[in-house]
Design an enzyme around this catalytic site. Structure first.
Site, mmCIF file in Angstrom:
data_model
loop_
_atom_site.group_PDB
_atom_site.id
_atom_site.type_symbol
_atom_site.label_atom_id
_atom_site.label_comp_id
_atom_site.label_asym_id
_atom_site.label_seq_id
_atom_site.Cartn_x
_atom_site.Cartn_y
_atom_site.Cartn_z
ATOM 1 N N HIS A 153 1.561 -3.256 -2.227
ATOM 2 C CA HIS A 153 0.511 -2.656 -3.049
ATOM 3 C C HIS A 153 -0.316 -3.739 -3.736
ATOM 4 O O HIS A 153 0.060 -4.903 -3.763
ATOM 5 C CB HIS A 153 1.109 -1.718 -4.104
ATOM 6 C CG HIS A 153 1.526 -0.398 -3.566
ATOM 7 N ND1 HIS A 153 2.745 -0.195 -2.958
ATOM 8 C CD2 HIS A 153 0.885 0.800 -3.523
ATOM 9 C CE1 HIS A 153 2.843 1.064 -2.572
ATOM 10 N NE2 HIS A 153 1.724 1.682 -2.894
ATOM 11 N N LYS A 157 -0.407 -2.854 -9.625
ATOM 12 C CA LYS A 157 0.649 -1.841 -9.683
ATOM 13 C C LYS A 157 1.801 -2.339 -10.552
ATOM 14 O O LYS A 157 2.268 -3.472 -10.382
ATOM 15 C CB LYS A 157 1.148 -1.496 -8.285
ATOM 16 C CG LYS A 157 2.118 -0.314 -8.275
ATOM 17 C CD LYS A 157 2.333 0.218 -6.874
ATOM 18 C CE LYS A 157 3.317 1.389 -6.858
ATOM 19 N NZ LYS A 157 2.837 2.537 -7.655
#
Length: 265
Positions: A153, A157
């Site tokens: 990600h 995040k």
């Protein structure tokens, strides 16, 4: 469908606002943001160059008084506050927030006795079909195959492994008749010894602007099988959230997920 969006100034919030504005069946009636947001008071459609008449605010009760549904992709502590307001105003919830504690999940379960809630770590149709593929694969690769889940990600995040990776782990563990809590291994470092074949490993990568990549690896002797889902845009999450709203429009109280919404159970 009178819809309010939580986390309206964020990446996902903006995508959700755009999806609602482009849906002829939906009406944007509220846009929530955190109390210290520099965007409070701005029009919710400003980033699209549109005038919606809906201003970003941190006034929960004012927003919930106008809405029938709230879509929430924020953080656990914010979502729990939204749940309390939803109960006061009998507003149905679509929750894509991840990183909840067991106690916070219990609060969602309790709230669902009074209002309809769709709670899913990933609302993409592709991811939820992938979960069914993983269940099928796990049943056929239950012996002689090591299972690892690798996810990647963007740098912003804040939780790991991702909620989607955990969903995939739960799907695999459930198909094998195991509890993920008992067999998960999160990261490895140092001298770990040989791999325990009954475990499911997780590895998390963070960098750049990666929307979300997930691979489940079934590694045997002489072959390996990889089942991968890659998100190139958050639009699939936004469209899934609107499908969840439509699903709730025909439901009463209860806790549902995207498997229910998509009829995959």
């Amino acid at each position: 469908m009178k819809i309010a969006i939580a986390g309206a100034s964020g990446r996902m919030g903006r995508m959700l606002i755009e999806a609602v504005l482009n849906d002829s069946d939906a009406q944007l009636v509220g846009a929530l943001d955190r109390a210290d947001s520099p965007f409070l008071g701005q029009d919710a459609g400003a980033f699209l160059g549109k005038e919606t008449g809906v201003k970003l605010t941190d006034d929960l009760d004012a927003v919930f008084a106008q809405a029938d549904y709230l879509i929430d992709f924020t953080r656990p502590e914010g979502t729990i506050a939204h749940v309390a307001a939803a109960l006061r105003h009998e507003v149905k919830l679509v929750i894509g927030t991840t990183g909840f504690t067991a106690e916070q999940k219990a609060e969602l379960q309790a709230a669902a006795a009074r209002i309809g809630i769709v709670f899913a770590a990933n609302m993409s149709v592709g991811v939820n079909v992938t979960l069914k593929l993983l269940e099928f694969a796990a049943k056929h690769f239950s012996h002689g195959y090591d299972i690892e889940i690798i996810e990647a990600h963007h740098r912003h995040k804040v939780d790991a492994p991702s909620g989607t990776a955990l969903m995939m782990g739960e799907a695999v563990a459930g198909a094998l008749g195991r509890s993920l809590e008992d067999c998960a291994v999160y990261g490895r470092q140092g001298v770990t010894g040989e791999r325990d074949p009954s475990t499911i490993g997780f590895a998390a990568v963070r960098g750049g602007d990666i929307v979300g990549d997930h691979t489940v690896l079934f590694a045997g002797i002489g072959e390996r099988i990889e089942i991968t889902h890659k998100s190139s845009s958050r639009v699939s999450y936004a469209q899934g959230a609107l499908r969840a709203v439509r699903f709730l429009s025909a439901r009463g109280a209860g806790l549902f997920d995207m498997q229910d919404v998509l009829g995959l159970r």
